[in-house]
Design a protein around this motif. Structure first.
Motif, PDB file in Angstrom:
ATOM      1  N   MET A  83       8.491   8.085  -6.642  1.00 28.20           N
ATOM      2  CA  MET A  83       7.333   7.201  -6.463  1.00 28.20           C
ATOM      3  C   MET A  83       6.419   7.366  -7.667  1.00 28.20           C
ATOM      4  SD  MET A  83       4.645   6.986  -3.271  1.00 28.20           S
ATOM      5  CE  MET A  83       4.042   8.652  -3.514  1.00 28.20           C
ATOM      6  N   HIS A  84       6.170   6.268  -8.368  1.00 30.40           N
ATOM      7  CA  HIS A  84       5.352   6.316  -9.578  1.00 30.40           C
ATOM      8  C   HIS A  84       4.300   5.203  -9.500  1.00 30.40           C
ATOM      9  CE1 HIS A  84       8.073   9.224 -11.338  1.00 30.40           C
ATOM     10  NE2 HIS A  84       9.080   8.440 -11.007  1.00 30.40           N
ATOM     11  N   PHE A  85       3.240   5.458  -8.726  1.00 26.71           N
ATOM     12  CA  PHE A  85       2.138   4.507  -8.626  1.00 26.71           C
ATOM     13  C   PHE A  85       0.980   5.018  -9.475  1.00 26.71           C
ATOM     14  CE2 PHE A  85       4.821   2.957  -5.676  1.00 26.71           C
ATOM     15  CZ  PHE A  85       4.573   3.095  -4.317  1.00 26.71           C
ATOM     16  N   ASP A  86       0.339   4.132 -10.209  1.00 27.63           N
ATOM     17  CA  ASP A  86      -0.876   4.533 -10.910  1.00 27.63           C
ATOM     18  C   ASP A  86      -2.067   3.836 -10.261  1.00 27.63           C
ATOM     19  OD1 ASP A  86      -0.022   2.495 -13.817  1.00 27.63           O
ATOM     20  OD2 ASP A  86      -0.900   1.915 -11.890  1.00 27.63           O
ATOM     21  N   LEU A  87      -3.253   4.128 -10.768  1.00 25.27           N
ATOM     22  CA  LEU A  87      -4.455   3.562 -10.153  1.00 25.27           C
ATOM     23  C   LEU A  87      -4.502   2.048 -10.287  1.00 25.27           C
ATOM     24  CD1 LEU A  87      -7.173   6.195 -11.171  1.00 25.27           C
ATOM     25  CD2 LEU A  87      -5.866   6.036  -9.057  1.00 25.27           C
ATOM     26  N   THR A  88      -3.954   1.524 -11.378  1.00 24.55           N
ATOM     27  CA  THR A  88      -3.902   0.067 -11.543  1.00 24.55           C
ATOM     28  C   THR A  88      -3.038  -0.561 -10.463  1.00 24.55           C
ATOM     29  OG1 THR A  88      -4.211   0.288 -13.922  1.00 24.55           O
ATOM     30  CG2 THR A  88      -3.311  -1.805 -13.125  1.00 24.55           C
ATOM     31  N   ASP A  89      -1.886   0.063 -10.154  1.00 21.39           N
ATOM     32  CA  ASP A  89      -1.030  -0.429  -9.075  1.00 21.39           C
ATOM     33  C   ASP A  89      -1.773  -0.461  -7.748  1.00 21.39           C
ATOM     34  OD1 ASP A  89       1.895   1.354 -10.327  1.00 21.39           O
ATOM     35  OD2 ASP A  89       1.214  -0.694 -10.739  1.00 21.39           O
ATOM     36  N   LEU A  90      -2.444   0.631  -7.434  1.00 17.73           N
ATOM     37  CA  LEU A  90      -3.139   0.723  -6.149  1.00 17.73           C
ATOM     38  C   LEU A  90      -4.286  -0.266  -6.052  1.00 17.73           C
ATOM     39  CD1 LEU A  90      -3.206   4.619  -5.716  1.00 17.73           C
ATOM     40  CD2 LEU A  90      -1.557   2.986  -4.790  1.00 17.73           C
ATOM     41  N   ARG A  91      -5.033  -0.395  -7.156  1.00 19.14           N
ATOM     42  CA  ARG A  91      -6.141  -1.350  -7.155  1.00 19.14           C
ATOM     43  C   ARG A  91      -5.626  -2.777  -7.020  1.00 19.14           C
ATOM     44  NH1 ARG A  91      -8.294   0.717 -11.184  1.00 19.14           N
ATOM     45  NH2 ARG A  91      -9.687   2.161 -10.092  1.00 19.14           N
ATOM     46  N   LEU A  92      -4.535  -3.107  -7.707  1.00 16.59           N
ATOM     47  CA  LEU A  92      -3.921  -4.429  -7.580  1.00 16.59           C
ATOM     48  C   LEU A  92      -3.489  -4.691  -6.149  1.00 16.59           C
ATOM     49  CD1 LEU A  92      -2.517  -7.043  -8.589  1.00 16.59           C
ATOM     50  CD2 LEU A  92      -0.517  -5.591  -9.152  1.00 16.59           C
ATOM     51  N   TYR A  93      -2.816  -3.726  -5.554  1.00 17.90           N
ATOM     52  CA  TYR A  93      -2.325  -3.900  -4.190  1.00 17.90           C
ATOM     53  C   TYR A  93      -3.475  -4.191  -3.222  1.00 17.90           C
ATOM     54  CZ  TYR A  93      -0.041  -2.965   0.251  1.00 17.90           C
ATOM     55  OH  TYR A  93       0.434  -3.076   1.545  1.00 17.90           O
ATOM     56  N   LEU A  94      -4.572  -3.440  -3.332  1.00 17.18           N
ATOM     57  CA  LEU A  94      -5.714  -3.686  -2.448  1.00 17.18           C
ATOM     58  C   LEU A  94      -6.355  -5.039  -2.726  1.00 17.18           C
ATOM     59  CD1 LEU A  94      -7.394  -0.155  -2.344  1.00 17.18           C
ATOM     60  CD2 LEU A  94      -5.911  -1.217  -0.638  1.00 17.18           C
ATOM     61  N   ASN A  95      -6.419  -5.448  -3.991  1.00 21.83           N
ATOM     62  CA  ASN A  95      -6.962  -6.771  -4.308  1.00 21.83           C
ATOM     63  C   ASN A  95      -6.103  -7.877  -3.702  1.00 21.83           C
ATOM     64  OD1 ASN A  95      -9.170  -5.817  -5.726  1.00 21.83           O
ATOM     65  ND2 ASN A  95      -8.140  -5.867  -7.719  1.00 21.83           N
ATOM     66  N   ILE A  96      -4.793  -7.686  -3.701  1.00 26.97           N
ATOM     67  CA  ILE A  96      -3.902  -8.686  -3.093  1.00 26.97           C
ATOM     68  C   ILE A  96      -4.156  -8.767  -1.588  1.00 26.97           C
ATOM     69  CG2 ILE A  96      -1.480  -9.153  -2.518  1.00 26.97           C
ATOM     70  CD1 ILE A  96      -0.770  -8.056  -5.306  1.00 26.97           C
ATOM     71  N   LEU A  97      -4.285  -7.611  -0.935  1.00 26.54           N
ATOM     72  CA  LEU A  97      -4.563  -7.634   0.496  1.00 26.54           C
ATOM     73  C   LEU A  97      -5.915  -8.262   0.788  1.00 26.54           C
ATOM     74  CD1 LEU A  97      -3.291  -4.197   1.881  1.00 26.54           C
ATOM     75  CD2 LEU A  97      -2.099  -6.378   1.751  1.00 26.54           C
ATOM     76  N   ASP A  98      -6.914  -7.932  -0.010  1.00 23.24           N
ATOM     77  CA  ASP A  98      -8.261  -8.452   0.228  1.00 23.24           C
ATOM     78  C   ASP A  98      -8.342  -9.963   0.031  1.00 23.24           C
ATOM     79  OD1 ASP A  98      -9.956  -5.520  -1.195  1.00 23.24           O
ATOM     80  OD2 ASP A  98      -9.115  -5.898   0.802  1.00 23.24           O
ATOM     81  N   THR A  99      -7.593 -10.496  -0.936  1.00 20.05           N
ATOM     82  CA  THR A  99      -7.634 -11.943  -1.207  1.00 20.05           C
ATOM     83  C   THR A  99      -6.578 -12.707  -0.428  1.00 20.05           C
ATOM     84  OG1 THR A  99      -6.159 -11.674  -3.112  1.00 20.05           O
ATOM     85  CG2 THR A  99      -8.537 -11.582  -3.533  1.00 20.05           C
TER      86      THR A  99
END
Length: 308
Positions: A1-17
């Motif tokens: 598993m190789h997630f960085d902060l950009t990945d996590l922030r993107l994922y939450l932005n997708i869920l929020d929008t």
């Protein structure tokens, strides 16, 4: 598993929008780049985080778990960034201060409490160590500041006088040595002692002096602090060697005799020391200035053979 902060922030932005396109835009990424990141996240674990539909995306059960942890991680990352920014500006931090027994128990409690009240964004990691270990830790960069006895070699460190710290011999009034004019440390070695805990800096220091004289201290009982030591001596449990300042603070009403030790190692002075005073971070310099300005001094010189 190789997630960085950009990945996590993107994922939450997708869920929020609710869709990848809007989430990509909020993350300042192209749609292609955002889609590639999400696919890589899912491929790394072999599970889907998003259910894709005509009206957008919704999280799978695994996606909901990811969202929970992503929010926590991003919150911690934000706090870390704020804390580190404060460190860099010299207004928040932790100072590691190493001290010998007398400093930590007699000279510093009120001084450090007042300092912490004046500096709510500063913490102090305060530890007791023998002076020899303190200077070693400072040379290795494992601490910011130290308070040590001048009996140790401080070569290569910045030092400054802190206060006098003479050691005093105390004993019950009916002890066999009580009628001597000036008993020496060697005179005491055949007799029983009341000592501090074995790992205290002063206990280690006194044991070293006994070994230099070719013997070991005979410890009948150990106490956690100077108050307990002095009370036991007053009731006849044995001899003890304590700092003069401890007697001045708490021994005035106790019926024991005390004698100023004449040995050079007992005429201690405490030193402030650091690897480099000028090289200290801003928050450590603030504590250094508080210690410099305190400069405690003994209130009076004990009279040989008098009762406390």
């Amino acid at each position: 598993m190789h997630f960085d902060l950009t990945d996590l922030r993107l994922y939450l932005n997708i869920l929020d929008t609710g869709n990848i396109t809007a989430g990509a835009a909020r993350s300042h990424l192209s749609l292609a780049a955002a889609s590639a990141r999400i696919r890589a996240m899912e491929s790394s674990l072999g599970i889907d985080f998003l259910e894709r539909g005509r009206r957008g995306v919704t999280p799978t059960p695994a996606g909901k778990a990811l969202a929970h942890h992503a929010r926590l991680l991003l919150q911690h990352a934000e706090r870390m960034q704020q804390d580190l920014a404060d460190y860099a500006q010299g207004v928040k931090g932790q100072v590691r201060l190493l001290c010998n027994t007398t400093a930590i128990t007699e000279h510093l409690p009120e001084l450090l409490a007042d300092f912490l009240c004046r500096h709510p964004n500063l913490d102090i990691d305060l530890q007791e160590m023998p002076s020899l270990r303190i200077v070693h830790a400072l040379r290795q960069g494992a601490a910011d500041l130290g308070i040590v006895s001048d009996a140790v070699d401080t070569h290569g460190l910045d030092t400054q006088p802190f206060c006098d710290d003479p050691l005093v011999l105390i004993m019950p009034p009916d002890h066999p040595l009580a009628n001597q004019t000036t008993p020496t440390f060697s005179d005491t070695l055949p007799h029983d002692f009341v000592g501090l805990s074995a790992n205290s800096a002063l206990a280690v220091y006194l044991e070293e002096q006994a070994l230099h004289a070719g013997t070991r201290l005979s410890i009948r009982i150990r106490a956690e602090g100077f108050d307990g030591v002095m009370r036991m001596v007053a009731r006849g449990a044995g001899l003890a060697i304590v700092p003069q300042v401890a007697i001045q603070r708490r021994g005035a009403d106790l019926p024991f005799k005390r004698f100023a030790l004449k040995e050079d190692w007992a005429q201690r002075k405490l030193l402030l020391c650091a690897r480099s005073f000028d090289g200290l971070p801003g928050y450590a310099k603030a504590l250094l200035e508080a210690l410099r300005s305190a400069n405690p001094e003994p209130r009076s010189v004990l009279q040989t053979g008098g009762e406390a």
